[in-house]
Design a protein around this motif. Structure first.
Motif, PDB file in Angstrom:
ATOM      1  N   TYR A  10       0.800  -1.213   0.000  1.00 33.19           N
ATOM      2  CA  TYR A  10       0.000   0.000   0.000  1.00 33.19           C
ATOM      3  C   TYR A  10       0.839   1.272   0.000  1.00 33.19           C
ATOM      4  O   TYR A  10       1.922   1.310   0.572  1.00 33.19           O
ATOM      5  CB  TYR A  10      -0.904   0.033   1.238  1.00 33.19           C
ATOM      6  N   ARG A  11       0.308   2.302  -0.645  1.00 32.66           N
ATOM      7  CA  ARG A  11       0.895   3.629  -0.554  1.00 32.66           C
ATOM      8  C   ARG A  11       0.485   4.203   0.804  1.00 32.66           C
ATOM      9  O   ARG A  11      -0.536   3.790   1.380  1.00 32.66           O
ATOM     10  CB  ARG A  11       0.380   4.558  -1.656  1.00 32.66           C
ATOM     11  N   SER A  12       1.222   5.139   1.314  1.00 33.87           N
ATOM     12  CA  SER A  12       0.934   5.680   2.648  1.00 33.87           C
ATOM     13  C   SER A  12      -0.487   6.240   2.737  1.00 33.87           C
ATOM     14  O   SER A  12      -1.184   6.016   3.730  1.00 33.87           O
ATOM     15  CB  SER A  12       1.972   6.721   3.058  1.00 33.87           C
ATOM     16  N   PHE A  13      -0.960   6.937   1.706  1.00 31.30           N
ATOM     17  CA  PHE A  13      -2.301   7.516   1.766  1.00 31.30           C
ATOM     18  C   PHE A  13      -3.383   6.440   1.805  1.00 31.30           C
ATOM     19  O   PHE A  13      -4.442   6.652   2.382  1.00 31.30           O
ATOM     20  CB  PHE A  13      -2.541   8.505   0.612  1.00 31.30           C
ATOM     21  N   GLU A  14      -3.104   5.256   1.211  1.00 27.36           N
ATOM     22  CA  GLU A  14      -4.086   4.170   1.246  1.00 27.36           C
ATOM     23  C   GLU A  14      -4.243   3.600   2.650  1.00 27.36           C
ATOM     24  O   GLU A  14      -5.252   2.990   2.968  1.00 27.36           O
ATOM     25  CB  GLU A  14      -3.678   3.045   0.277  1.00 27.36           C
ATOM     26  N   ASP A 139      -3.823  -6.790   1.516  1.00 26.11           N
ATOM     27  CA  ASP A 139      -4.942  -7.639   1.896  1.00 26.11           C
ATOM     28  C   ASP A 139      -5.916  -7.641   0.723  1.00 26.11           C
ATOM     29  O   ASP A 139      -6.504  -6.599   0.414  1.00 26.11           O
ATOM     30  CB  ASP A 139      -5.603  -7.072   3.158  1.00 26.11           C
ATOM     31  N   PRO A 140      -6.070  -8.781   0.031  1.00 26.73           N
ATOM     32  CA  PRO A 140      -6.942  -8.819  -1.147  1.00 26.73           C
ATOM     33  C   PRO A 140      -8.374  -8.339  -0.884  1.00 26.73           C
ATOM     34  O   PRO A 140      -9.073  -7.934  -1.803  1.00 26.73           O
ATOM     35  CB  PRO A 140      -6.928 -10.293  -1.558  1.00 26.73           C
ATOM     36  N   GLU A 141      -8.803  -8.359   0.366  1.00 24.43           N
ATOM     37  CA  GLU A 141     -10.147  -7.881   0.695  1.00 24.43           C
ATOM     38  C   GLU A 141     -10.205  -6.360   0.799  1.00 24.43           C
ATOM     39  O   GLU A 141     -11.286  -5.791   0.920  1.00 24.43           O
ATOM     40  CB  GLU A 141     -10.633  -8.532   1.992  1.00 24.43           C
ATOM     41  N   ASN A 142      -9.053  -5.713   0.793  1.00 20.35           N
ATOM     42  CA  ASN A 142      -8.967  -4.249   0.871  1.00 20.35           C
ATOM     43  C   ASN A 142      -8.071  -3.756  -0.260  1.00 20.35           C
ATOM     44  O   ASN A 142      -6.907  -3.445  -0.049  1.00 20.35           O
ATOM     45  CB  ASN A 142      -8.416  -3.816   2.229  1.00 20.35           C
ATOM     46  N   GLU A 143      -8.624  -3.727  -1.459  1.00 22.49           N
ATOM     47  CA  GLU A 143      -7.833  -3.422  -2.647  1.00 22.49           C
ATOM     48  C   GLU A 143      -7.242  -2.018  -2.605  1.00 22.49           C
ATOM     49  O   GLU A 143      -7.795  -1.116  -1.997  1.00 22.49           O
ATOM     50  CB  GLU A 143      -8.692  -3.578  -3.902  1.00 22.49           C
ATOM     51  N   GLY A 144      -6.127  -1.897  -3.261  1.00 24.08           N
ATOM     52  CA  GLY A 144      -5.449  -0.622  -3.465  1.00 24.08           C
ATOM     53  C   GLY A 144      -4.683  -0.766  -4.767  1.00 24.08           C
ATOM     54  O   GLY A 144      -4.902  -1.704  -5.535  1.00 24.08           O
ATOM     55  N   LYS A 145      -3.753   0.128  -4.999  1.00 21.86           N
ATOM     56  CA  LYS A 145      -2.965   0.077  -6.235  1.00 21.86           C
ATOM     57  C   LYS A 145      -2.154  -1.219  -6.358  1.00 21.86           C
ATOM     58  O   LYS A 145      -1.822  -1.648  -7.454  1.00 21.86           O
ATOM     59  CB  LYS A 145      -2.045   1.292  -6.321  1.00 21.86           C
ATOM     60  N   THR A 146      -1.863  -1.856  -5.227  1.00 22.41           N
ATOM     61  CA  THR A 146      -1.089  -3.096  -5.228  1.00 22.41           C
ATOM     62  C   THR A 146      -1.873  -4.247  -5.856  1.00 22.41           C
ATOM     63  O   THR A 146      -1.305  -5.273  -6.213  1.00 22.41           O
ATOM     64  CB  THR A 146      -0.657  -3.440  -3.788  1.00 22.41           C
ATOM     65  N   LYS A 147      -3.162  -4.056  -6.025  1.00 16.12           N
ATOM     66  CA  LYS A 147      -4.023  -5.071  -6.637  1.00 16.12           C
ATOM     67  C   LYS A 147      -3.455  -5.535  -7.991  1.00 16.12           C
ATOM     68  O   LYS A 147      -3.440  -6.719  -8.302  1.00 16.12           O
ATOM     69  CB  LYS A 147      -5.425  -4.489  -6.816  1.00 16.12           C
ATOM     70  N   TRP A 148      -2.944  -4.591  -8.783  1.00 16.89           N
ATOM     71  CA  TRP A 148      -2.456  -4.922 -10.129  1.00 16.89           C
ATOM     72  C   TRP A 148      -1.214  -5.800 -10.052  1.00 16.89           C
ATOM     73  O   TRP A 148      -1.082  -6.761 -10.818  1.00 16.89           O
ATOM     74  CB  TRP A 148      -2.188  -3.644 -10.925  1.00 16.89           C
ATOM     75  N   LEU A 149      -0.322  -5.507  -9.128  1.00 18.81           N
ATOM     76  CA  LEU A 149       0.870  -6.333  -8.942  1.00 18.81           C
ATOM     77  C   LEU A 149       0.472  -7.710  -8.421  1.00 18.81           C
ATOM     78  O   LEU A 149       0.963  -8.727  -8.908  1.00 18.81           O
ATOM     79  CB  LEU A 149       1.854  -5.650  -7.986  1.00 18.81           C
TER      80      LEU A 149
END
Length: 179
Positions: A10-14, A139-149
């Motif tokens: 996650y990015r800090s803002f996420e 955490d796949p249940e809490n998507e963020g930009k890391t979802k794509w990776l």
């Protein structure tokens, strides 16, 4: 054997982290340190990030601390494109510059400034091709930009071996800080 480890998340803002002294950062760094130490003891030689704020910047700090006990460990930042972070505010550009000084290797996949999403896709493919494992604070249940990776890693795992460990919100919530 895993010799090159990609660390992201996650990015800090996420995560709702807007200050360096946020108590969440202490917990996150402790989890990162434990997992990265485990990878080092299993044979990892290089820790790679892409320089994003949040998990990746904290990883650079954690690995810098781990170098006291593991001076042989190396870390690198591989940016998606040239001039990465140049549009960030001055404070964040300074933090990025400090991070660059802590690592052993800095490079960008594309040697041109950002122009289109294909550079991000090529960067992701490059990072997965040059690592054998990933550690994600995700955490796949809490998507963020890391979802794509994470989705790219799952696809890679369908056709070959690629280790991926997740530090999820449960693990973060169950981590205690020694006083």
């Amino acid at each position: 054997m895993v010799t090159n480890l990609l660390v992201s998340g996650y990015r800090s803002f996420e995560l709702g982290v807007f200050k360096d002294d946020d108590p969440k950062v202490v917990i996150i760094k402790k989890c990162l340190k434990e997992e990265i130490r485990s990878y080092i003891e299993e044979g990892v030689k290089w820790i790679l990030t892409t320089g994003q704020f949040g998990i990746e910047q904290w990883t650079i700090e954690v690995v810098d601390e781990l170098k006291i006990d593991y001076p042989e460990i190396k870390q690198g930042i591989i940016f998606p494109s040239l001039e990465f972070g140049s549009n960030w505010n001055e404070k964040n550009q300074m933090k990025l510059m400090q991070s660059k000084k802590k690592v052993d290797f800095v490079e960008s996949v594309s040697h041109q400034p950002y122009k289109d999403p294909s550079q991000l896709k090529n960067h992701q493919a490059f990072m997965l091709e040059h690592t054998q494992a990933a550690l994600l604070v995700y955490d796949p249940e809490n998507e963020g930009k890391t979802k794509w990776l994470y989705q790219a890693i799952l696809k890679k795992q369908e056709v070959g071996e690629y280790d991926c460990r997740l530090i999820d919100f449960d693990q973060l919530q169950n981590t205690t800080i020694d006083e």
